[in-house]
Scaffold this motif. Structure first.
Motif, PDB file in Angstrom:
ATOM      1  N   UNK A   1       0.841  -1.204   0.000  1.00 10.06           N
ATOM      2  CA  UNK A   1       0.000   0.000   0.000  1.00 10.06           C
ATOM      3  C   UNK A   1       0.881   1.261   0.000  1.00 10.06           C
ATOM      4  N   UNK A   2       1.902   1.268   0.850  1.00 16.08           N
ATOM      5  CA  UNK A   2       2.784   2.445   0.943  1.00 16.08           C
ATOM      6  C   UNK A   2       3.493   2.688  -0.391  1.00 16.08           C
ATOM      7  N   UNK A   3       3.986   1.608  -0.999  1.00 16.81           N
ATOM      8  CA  UNK A   3       4.737   1.743  -2.254  1.00 16.81           C
ATOM      9  C   UNK A   3       3.826   2.245  -3.377  1.00 16.81           C
ATOM     10  N   UNK A   4       2.628   1.686  -3.451  1.00 18.39           N
ATOM     11  CA  UNK A   4       1.679   2.088  -4.501  1.00 18.39           C
ATOM     12  C   UNK A   4       1.250   3.540  -4.333  1.00 18.39           C
ATOM     13  N   UNK A   5       0.962   3.950  -3.102  1.00 13.83           N
ATOM     14  CA  UNK A   5       0.565   5.352  -2.880  1.00 13.83           C
ATOM     15  C   UNK A   5       1.730   6.277  -3.246  1.00 13.83           C
ATOM     16  N   UNK A   6       2.949   5.884  -2.878  1.00 15.00           N
ATOM     17  CA  UNK A   6       4.110   6.721  -3.178  1.00 15.00           C
ATOM     18  C   UNK A   6       4.302   6.839  -4.691  1.00 15.00           C
TER      19      UNK A   6
ATOM     20  N   UNK B   1      -5.247   5.207  -8.547  1.00 12.63           N
ATOM     21  CA  UNK B   1      -6.168   4.085  -8.312  1.00 12.63           C
ATOM     22  C   UNK B   1      -6.688   4.244  -6.897  1.00 12.63           C
ATOM     23  N   UNK B   2      -7.977   3.965  -6.669  1.00 11.03           N
ATOM     24  CA  UNK B   2      -8.536   4.217  -5.337  1.00 11.03           C
ATOM     25  C   UNK B   2      -8.110   3.143  -4.336  1.00 11.03           C
ATOM     26  N   UNK B   3      -8.434   3.369  -3.059  1.00 10.86           N
ATOM     27  CA  UNK B   3      -7.928   2.487  -2.003  1.00 10.86           C
ATOM     28  C   UNK B   3      -8.470   1.064  -2.128  1.00 10.86           C
ATOM     29  N   UNK B   4      -9.647   0.915  -2.694  1.00 14.05           N
ATOM     30  CA  UNK B   4     -10.193  -0.433  -2.846  1.00 14.05           C
ATOM     31  C   UNK B   4      -9.370  -1.266  -3.825  1.00 14.05           C
ATOM     32  N   UNK B   5      -8.943  -0.594  -4.911  1.00 18.36           N
ATOM     33  CA  UNK B   5      -8.114  -1.265  -5.912  1.00 18.36           C
ATOM     34  C   UNK B   5      -6.782  -1.697  -5.293  1.00 18.36           C
ATOM     35  N   UNK B   6      -6.189  -0.791  -4.530  1.00 18.62           N
ATOM     36  CA  UNK B   6      -4.881  -1.079  -3.916  1.00 18.62           C
ATOM     37  C   UNK B   6      -5.028  -2.166  -2.844  1.00 18.62           C
TER      38      UNK B   6
ATOM     39  N   UNK C   1      -5.216  -5.526  -4.536  1.00 17.00           N
ATOM     40  CA  UNK C   1      -3.869  -5.975  -4.932  1.00 17.00           C
ATOM     41  C   UNK C   1      -3.124  -6.544  -3.730  1.00 17.00           C
ATOM     42  N   UNK C   2      -3.225  -5.842  -2.593  1.00 15.01           N
ATOM     43  CA  UNK C   2      -2.521  -6.291  -1.384  1.00 15.01           C
ATOM     44  C   UNK C   2      -3.068  -7.648  -0.930  1.00 15.01           C
ATOM     45  N   UNK C   3      -4.393  -7.799  -0.992  1.00 14.20           N
ATOM     46  CA  UNK C   3      -5.013  -9.063  -0.579  1.00 14.20           C
ATOM     47  C   UNK C   3      -4.543 -10.200  -1.487  1.00 14.20           C
ATOM     48  N   UNK C   4      -4.407  -9.903  -2.780  1.00 18.73           N
ATOM     49  CA  UNK C   4      -3.968 -10.942  -3.718  1.00 18.73           C
ATOM     50  C   UNK C   4      -2.502 -11.328  -3.472  1.00 18.73           C
ATOM     51  N   UNK C   5      -1.691 -10.338  -3.164  1.00 23.84           N
ATOM     52  CA  UNK C   5      -0.282 -10.610  -2.825  1.00 23.84           C
ATOM     53  C   UNK C   5      -0.184 -11.527  -1.607  1.00 23.84           C
ATOM     54  N   UNK C   6      -0.988 -11.195  -0.574  1.00 27.34           N
ATOM     55  CA  UNK C   6      -0.979 -11.979   0.662  1.00 27.34           C
ATOM     56  C   UNK C   6      -1.463 -13.409   0.372  1.00 27.34           C
TER      57      UNK C   6
ATOM     58  N   UNK D   1     -14.698  13.815   8.399  1.00 31.40           N
ATOM     59  CA  UNK D   1     -13.633  12.819   8.216  1.00 31.40           C
ATOM     60  C   UNK D   1     -12.849  13.130   6.949  1.00 31.40           C
ATOM     61  N   UNK D   2     -11.554  12.894   6.971  1.00 32.01           N
ATOM     62  CA  UNK D   2     -10.695  13.115   5.792  1.00 32.01           C
ATOM     63  C   UNK D   2      -9.723  11.944   5.743  1.00 32.01           C
ATOM     64  N   UNK D   3      -9.923  11.063   4.799  1.00 30.24           N
ATOM     65  CA  UNK D   3      -9.226   9.772   4.837  1.00 30.24           C
ATOM     66  C   UNK D   3      -8.683   9.363   3.490  1.00 30.24           C
ATOM     67  N   UNK D   4      -7.628   8.562   3.518  1.00 30.02           N
ATOM     68  CA  UNK D   4      -7.122   7.950   2.284  1.00 30.02           C
ATOM     69  C   UNK D   4      -8.018   6.819   1.792  1.00 30.02           C
ATOM     70  N   UNK D   5      -8.960   6.370   2.620  1.00 31.25           N
ATOM     71  CA  UNK D   5      -9.886   5.316   2.182  1.00 31.25           C
ATOM     72  C   UNK D   5     -10.849   5.879   1.135  1.00 31.25           C
ATOM     73  N   UNK D   6     -11.291   5.015   0.241  1.00 28.50           N
ATOM     74  CA  UNK D   6     -12.233   5.432  -0.812  1.00 28.50           C
ATOM     75  C   UNK D   6     -13.578   5.809  -0.192  1.00 28.50           C
TER      76      UNK D   6
END
Lengths: 227, 227
Positions: free
Chosen positions: A49-54, A64-69, A72-77, A120-125
């Motif tokens: 997540x950190x690498x993709x956001x960076x 790409x929104x947080x759900x997409x990222x 991807x993270x869930x698939x990696x895991x 609220x102000x969040x990085x979440x979608x």
């Protein structure tokens, strides 16, 4: 000392500050792979997540929104654990919808909502924020997602969404977070800052100068109420 | 019969359905011009807003948010009364930030928020919705402004904001309003509909077929809870 009369609107970080994000991710991974190396897999998630956001912030990846990222993270895991069950992977991908609030969150927001417009102000979608708020019992006067700026914190344009919404000078908007990096970025845009410690936060350094340090949301409400 | 299991998200009209918009506009005009023809001036306001929104929907005017249109309406009313005090006109222009909730609104939203993600969907601008929600005590899991679509209800794209947010089929999203015109437009996009009567609403015709008719928000919560 900052007091109620100085502030038009209070803006909260959500993930980590109001809900236990790292704990929820670990719970989600444990559900997928009970015998896995939970800390190692969580690190894989968090690093992705950190690498993709960076990469998006650097302009190397398109937005790409947080759900997409998260997917991807869930698939990696899942890959790392050899899990191929699509339903189980889908459930891990939406783990942020089910994060648990800290014990003072719901009552603290309620107290602060009597004093200020709370946002609220969040990085979440937007979709994740809606489900997460419903599940965790967070209720708002307005919610902003970094998705509204096609970006992620700590990009300045995300904090400017809150200033635009307030229609006030940035110094009349108070940002609350458990992450010093988030408060530093808000400060760059001119917002006032309140640090609230959480077990999973990013504590201030000696060089940081935030406007308030509150022990809890109730403490923050009491401090701001004294004017 | 529609029940809780059929619905993923409840979307509320705000102006008129949750807060007394016509009453608030009249109060604001009375404050500006205590001896004026309040009903006539309110009609001037309401006609201006309706005409401007229609011109935008027809593509004859470029998009302008509700604050801009309210300011124009306030200036028209002030002009008609011969009022030139800028502060007084500015206060009337922001009258929608101070609308009063109906007596069952706050408790009803609270009840429904325990059962569903609750989302506001309004023609009011984002800034107006934030202040109005804080003042009237409306708290949300998410809020959508027609401003997010650069349009106004009854344009279909405004209702689609709610369907996109839900990430569900339109028929799993329930729209609640006191205005039959609003429910008809939501129906066109495939949403389910619940009519709640208000003294200032737009009641259904015989030809309308809404999914639910509730006497109040508490009644709506009870009806949907029985599954």
């Amino acid at each position: 000392m900052l007091s109620r009369a100085d502030i038009d609107l209070v803006v909260f970080d959500v993930l980590g500050t109001l809900v236990n994000e790292p704990g929820g991710i670990r719970d989600g991974i444990r559900e997928l792979a009970p015998d896995g190396d939970i800390d190692g897999l969580a690190e894989l998630w968090e690093n992705h997540v950190a690498r993709r956001q960076q990469r998006m912030l650097d302009g190397r990846d398109p937005y790409a929104d947080s759900e997409t990222v998260d997917r991807e993270a869930a698939e990696l895991v899942a890959d790392k654990c050899g899990v191929t069950d699509a339903a189980a992977i889908g459930r891990l991908a939406t783990v942020e919808r089910r994060l648990e609030p800290w014990s003072d969150t719901v009552a603290g927001l309620e107290l602060l909502a009597r004093q200020f417009p709370i946002v609220g102000l969040s990085n979440a979608s937007r979709a994740t924020l809606t489900r997460l708020s419903a599940k965790a019992g967070l209720r708002w006067h307005f919610l902003l997602s970094a998705q509204d700026a096609n970006s992620y914190k700590p990009a300045a344009e995300v904090y400017r969404l809150a200033v635009d919404l307030a229609g006030s000078a940035p110094q009349r908007v108070l940002k609350v977070a458990a992450h010093a990096w988030d408060l530093r970025a808000a400060q760059e845009v001119g917002l006032r800052t309140a640090y609230v410690p959480r077990p999973v936060g990013d504590p201030p350094r000696d060089s940081d100068a935030f406007d308030l340090h509150a022990a809890s949301l109730a403490d923050l409400a009491a401090t701001l109420g004294d004017d």
